[in-house]
Scaffold this active site. Structure first.
Site, mmCIF file in Angstrom:
data_model
loop_
_atom_site.group_PDB
_atom_site.id
_atom_site.type_symbol
_atom_site.label_atom_id
_atom_site.label_comp_id
_atom_site.label_asym_id
_atom_site.label_seq_id
_atom_site.Cartn_x
_atom_site.Cartn_y
_atom_site.Cartn_z
ATOM 1 N N PRO A 28 15.269 -83.931 -41.254
ATOM 2 C CA PRO A 28 15.136 -84.200 -39.818
ATOM 3 C C PRO A 28 14.149 -85.347 -39.589
ATOM 4 O O PRO A 28 13.147 -85.462 -40.283
ATOM 5 C CB PRO A 28 14.575 -82.890 -39.250
ATOM 6 C CG PRO A 28 14.633 -81.892 -40.357
ATOM 7 C CD PRO A 28 14.732 -82.632 -41.641
ATOM 8 N N GLY A 45 11.141 -87.345 -38.489
ATOM 9 C CA GLY A 45 9.787 -86.979 -38.107
ATOM 10 C C GLY A 45 9.331 -85.636 -38.616
ATOM 11 O O GLY A 45 8.312 -85.130 -38.177
ATOM 12 N N CYS A 46 10.076 -85.044 -39.569
ATOM 13 C CA CYS A 46 9.713 -83.699 -40.015
ATOM 14 C C CYS A 46 8.525 -83.701 -40.966
ATOM 15 O O CYS A 46 7.916 -82.669 -41.195
ATOM 16 C CB CYS A 46 10.903 -83.032 -40.695
ATOM 17 S SG CYS A 46 11.339 -83.783 -42.283
ATOM 18 N N GLY A 47 8.227 -84.860 -41.560
ATOM 19 C CA GLY A 47 7.107 -84.915 -42.490
ATOM 20 C C GLY A 47 7.455 -84.484 -43.889
ATOM 21 O O GLY A 47 6.610 -84.511 -44.774
ATOM 22 N N LEU A 48 8.695 -84.049 -44.111
ATOM 23 C CA LEU A 48 9.087 -83.567 -45.435
ATOM 24 C C LEU A 48 9.831 -84.627 -46.243
ATOM 25 O O LEU A 48 9.986 -84.476 -47.445
ATOM 26 C CB LEU A 48 9.986 -82.328 -45.304
ATOM 27 C CG LEU A 48 9.341 -81.102 -44.673
ATOM 28 C CD1 LEU A 48 10.390 -79.997 -44.532
ATOM 29 C CD2 LEU A 48 8.171 -80.615 -45.508
#
Length: 299
Positions: free
Chosen positions: A132, A134-137
């Site tokens: 996703p 902007g999920c940071g993952l």
């Protein structure tokens, strides 16, 4: 110079092996003569020199580009298959249904069509890496992908003598026509004791040369466990990952390894031999495959 588009295609019918290597079109040159001024100790002269071509090559799956590599414009089907294997996209040649290579002028587009199971697996992997927004993952998963585990190669069945090691590098040098012309390309070869270097590929990129070798070996039905990968470059962790994907337990290099490459070969049970200079070389991990009386593990 303008060139017509050139398309090559190869299909692998269900249940059959990947087609035998075929001669590819020579419409796009691999080397080019260029004029230069040669400054020497006692003279200055003007003459031609052969230099290698490099071109962007897109590797696309299901119509979507997965990677673009700067590479030598040759051995396209080997590159497609080898990249797919060493990157873990397919486990074997029979998971690829077809390869179509199109010369677009500005570069080469290699369209790879996967069979259903492999395509489902690859699509799931692509969705996972995209993540996703902007999920940071995404960065974490990309790092994990780059640092993917190298499977253990198992017991040390392959054994090489010191003469095998020096001979493998010497024989690979004899199978480098592009390097003899240009002095500017890398090579990767496959050495089998008693047979010599049975397969070799060259490219401006060291990773590309190894990918092309992987594809050529798979198409020829040569099992990686029976021989050593020999490379003309330094050994990075990616070179180790690709060698493990080929199934070879031993990598031989003329240059030095990185620290991460040493740790990775050690963990995978692979033998790493580097800095081969004539009869001299260094063994960094699992010396039991080199039958020279070395008794202790140095890594």
């Amino acid at each position: 110079m303008s060139r017509p588009d050139v398309t090559h295609s190869a299909a692998c019918p269900s249940g059959e092996a990947w087609p035998s290597p075929a001669k590819e079109s020579d419409a796009r040159p691999v080397v080019t003569a260029t004029r230069r001024i040669a400054h020497r100790a006692e003279s200055i002269s003007t003459a031609d020199r052969m230099v290698p071509e490099e071109t962007p090559i897109a590797l696309s799956y299901g119509g979507t580009t997965h990677a673009v590599m700067m590479a030598s414009p040759a051995d396209f089907e080997d590159f497609a298959l080898g990249f797919s294997i060493t990157e873990g996209i397919v486990a074997a040649a029979d998971e690829i249904e077809a390869v179509e290579v199109e010369d677009l002028g500005a570069g080469i587009d290699i369209q790879i069509r996967l069979r259903d199971v492999a395509n489902t697996r690859f699509e799931a992997r692509r969705r996972r890496l995209a993540g996703p927004v902007g999920c940071g993952l995404c960065g974490i998963e990309s790092i994990e992908e780059a640092m993917r585990a190298v499977p253990a190669v198992g017991a040390p069945r392959l054994a090489l003598t010191p003469d095998d090691i020096s001979r493998s590098v010497r024989l690979l040098a004899q199978q480098q026509p592009l390097h003899r012309q240009t002095g500017a390309v890398h090579a990767a070869g496959f050495y089998i004791p008693g047979k010599g270097v049975v397969m070799a590929r060259e490219d401006v990129g060291r990773h590309n040369a190894l990918d092309k070798l992987a594809g050529a070996l798979s198409r020829a039905g040569i099992a990686g466990a029976g021989g050593a990968v020999v490379v003309t470059s330094r050994v990075s962790v990616e070179m180790v990952q690709k060698t493990a994907s080929i199934g070879s337990p031993l990598i031989i290099a003329v240059s030095a390894p990185t620290a991460l490459a040493i740790r990775t070969t050690d963990a995978a049970g692979m033998t790493l031999v580097a800095l081969v200079r004539g009869d001299e070389f260094d063994i960094f991990t699992h010396p039991d495959r080199v039958v020279s009386g070395v008794a202790t593990h140095v890594a």
